[in-house]
Design a protein around this motif. Sequence first.
Motif, short mmCIF file in Angstrom:
data_model
loop_
_atom_site.label_atom_id
_atom_site.label_comp_id
_atom_site.label_asym_id
_atom_site.label_seq_id
_atom_site.Cartn_x
_atom_site.Cartn_y
_atom_site.Cartn_z
N LEU A 1 11.64 86.82 61.92
CA LEU A 1 10.38 86.90 62.66
C LEU A 1 9.18 86.84 61.71
O LEU A 1 8.15 86.26 62.04
N LYS A 2 9.32 87.44 60.51
CA LYS A 2 8.25 87.34 59.53
C LYS A 2 7.98 85.88 59.16
O LYS A 2 6.83 85.47 58.98
N GLN A 3 9.04 85.07 59.06
CA GLN A 3 8.87 83.65 58.76
C GLN A 3 8.16 82.93 59.90
O GLN A 3 7.29 82.08 59.67
N VAL A 4 8.54 83.29 61.12
CA VAL A 4 7.85 82.73 62.29
C VAL A 4 6.37 83.07 62.24
O VAL A 4 5.50 82.21 62.42
N ALA A 5 6.07 84.36 61.99
CA ALA A 5 4.68 84.81 61.95
C ALA A 5 3.88 84.10 60.86
O ALA A 5 2.69 83.82 61.02
N LYS A 6 4.54 83.79 59.76
CA LYS A 6 3.88 83.09 58.65
C LYS A 6 3.53 81.66 59.03
O LYS A 6 2.45 81.16 58.68
N GLY B 1 7.15 95.08 67.49
CA GLY B 1 7.62 95.99 66.46
C GLY B 1 8.67 95.44 65.52
O GLY B 1 8.76 95.89 64.36
N VAL B 2 9.46 94.47 65.97
CA VAL B 2 10.50 93.89 65.11
C VAL B 2 9.90 93.32 63.83
O VAL B 2 10.55 93.28 62.79
N LEU B 3 8.63 92.92 63.88
CA LEU B 3 7.97 92.35 62.70
C LEU B 3 7.96 93.35 61.54
O LEU B 3 7.95 92.95 60.37
N THR B 4 7.99 94.63 61.85
CA THR B 4 7.91 95.67 60.81
C THR B 4 9.29 96.10 60.31
O THR B 4 9.39 96.88 59.36
N PHE B 5 10.37 95.62 60.96
CA PHE B 5 11.72 96.06 60.60
C PHE B 5 12.16 95.40 59.28
O PHE B 5 11.81 94.25 59.00
N SER B 6 12.97 96.11 58.51
CA SER B 6 13.49 95.54 57.27
C SER B 6 14.39 94.34 57.53
O SER B 6 14.50 93.45 56.68
N ASN B 7 15.03 94.31 58.71
CA ASN B 7 15.88 93.16 59.07
C ASN B 7 15.13 92.14 59.93
O ASN B 7 15.74 91.30 60.59
N ASP C 1 -1.20 95.45 61.34
CA ASP C 1 -1.28 95.59 59.89
C ASP C 1 -0.28 94.68 59.18
O ASP C 1 -0.60 94.03 58.18
N MET C 2 0.96 94.64 59.69
CA MET C 2 1.98 93.80 59.08
C MET C 2 1.64 92.32 59.22
O MET C 2 1.79 91.54 58.27
N LEU C 3 1.15 91.93 60.39
CA LEU C 3 0.78 90.53 60.60
C LEU C 3 -0.39 90.15 59.70
O LEU C 3 -0.43 89.04 59.15
N ALA C 4 -1.33 91.06 59.53
CA ALA C 4 -2.46 90.82 58.63
C ALA C 4 -1.98 90.61 57.19
O ALA C 4 -2.47 89.72 56.48
N GLU C 5 -1.01 91.42 56.78
CA GLU C 5 -0.46 91.28 55.43
C GLU C 5 0.20 89.93 55.25
O GLU C 5 0.02 89.26 54.22
N ILE C 6 0.97 89.49 56.26
CA ILE C 6 1.65 88.20 56.19
C ILE C 6 0.65 87.05 56.14
O ILE C 6 0.84 86.07 55.40
#
Length: 261
Positions: free
Chosen positions: A191-196, A181-187, A232-237
């Motif tokens: 983690l978004k960079q890791v996922a990318k 769930g942290v992937l969807t947090f504004s902060n 959904d967020m991971l798919a967007e990334i």
Amino acid sequence: MLGIFDSHAHYDDARFDEDRDELLCGMKDKGVSFIVNVSATKKGMADTLQLIEKFPFVYGSVGIHPEEVALLTADDLEYMRTVAKHDKIVAIGEIGLDYYYPEPPHDVQKEWFVKQLELACECKMPVIIHSREAASDTLEILKQYTPALPKGNPGVIHCYSYSAELASEYVSMGYYIGIGGVLTFSNGKKLKQVAKEIPLEKIVLETDCPYLAPVPHRGKRNDSGLLAYVADMLAEIKGITSKEVIDVTRNNALKMYGIEV
């Protein structure tokens, strides 16, 4: 048709006491096909055994969270060894290091981390690693024991919270990266960079429920059905479809845990 694999849940938690069976019985309708209930305490190990025997799609792990190791004994380790033989126990975990609080002492945490890693090596099972504010010690210890874990498939760094560079090092060692769930947090930018940067083939989805519910349910009780928001967020990334995320991460978790469909 197979759906989401929640690779890390805690349905033995008291927050599920009122509706646990009803919730789990409805998981298929929420698109969830597999769940691994992860032990964190001595009681949690026994409760996990009950869950995996009651629900065909629920598997389990056996291990003690670093915050719970202060009073462990040799008898507890022997109990883990016995439970690990169950055909639906698929990993040793969650084990590791947590330096966020001063207790238990770091040397005690390291001692029991090593003992449980040795058990995983003995049982030839993957590990579920908890690491918070203990990046260097966790990596140093895992470098010692990873070669004796299942080849090319040593386990997962759960609820990943470190840098993309360190994630790449863990991936090079064979580990999967657990994302929730942290992937969807504004902060959750780190983690978004890791996922990318990490290949989708080395990512597994996890809730850590009842904790870390994704947006728009942040702060509420989490459950496996909410992993669709993370997908959904991971798919967007990644610039792909949510279905592809669900399919690939499910296959990753099946491989990691050695579950044959």
